[in-house]
Design a protein around this motif. Sequence first.
Motif: not given
Length: 114
Positions: A41-44, A78-80, A102-114
Motif C-alpha cells: 500500500g505504500r508504493q507510489f 494521506a502521508q501514512q 498486530q499492526h504495521a505502518d509506514g510512509p506512503i511514497e510520493r513525489w515532493t519538491n526539493p
Amino acid sequence: MELATLALVVLMLAFATIQVGLYYHARKVAQSAARQGVETGRQFGASEGDGLAQAQNYLARYGNSVRGAQVSSAGSSAQQIRITVTGDVATLVPGFELHVSQHADGPIERWTNP
C-alpha cells in the motif's frame, strides 16, 4: 496415584507449551500479513485498498492459525498507511479464547519538491 497425578501435570505442561507456541505463531502470521499489506500500500501509485487486499491474500495463504481474521486500515492518512490484523488464536482447550491484534505502518511514497 502419584503416577496419575504426575502424568496429569506433565500433560498440562505439554498442552500449555503447545498453546504458547500457537499463540506466538498466530501473532507472527498476523504481523507478517500487516507488514505485507503496508509494503504494497505504500508504493507510489498504490491505494489503501491494494494494501488491504495484499494482507487478506497473505492471510488466505498462510493464516490458518489466525481464525476469523479481520484486516482494517483505521489510522491511515494521506502521508501514512496503517494496517491492522486482528483475529482469534486456535486453541487446544474448548472455551479458552486468545485474541491477537498486530499492526504495521509506514510512509506512503510520493513525489515532493526539493
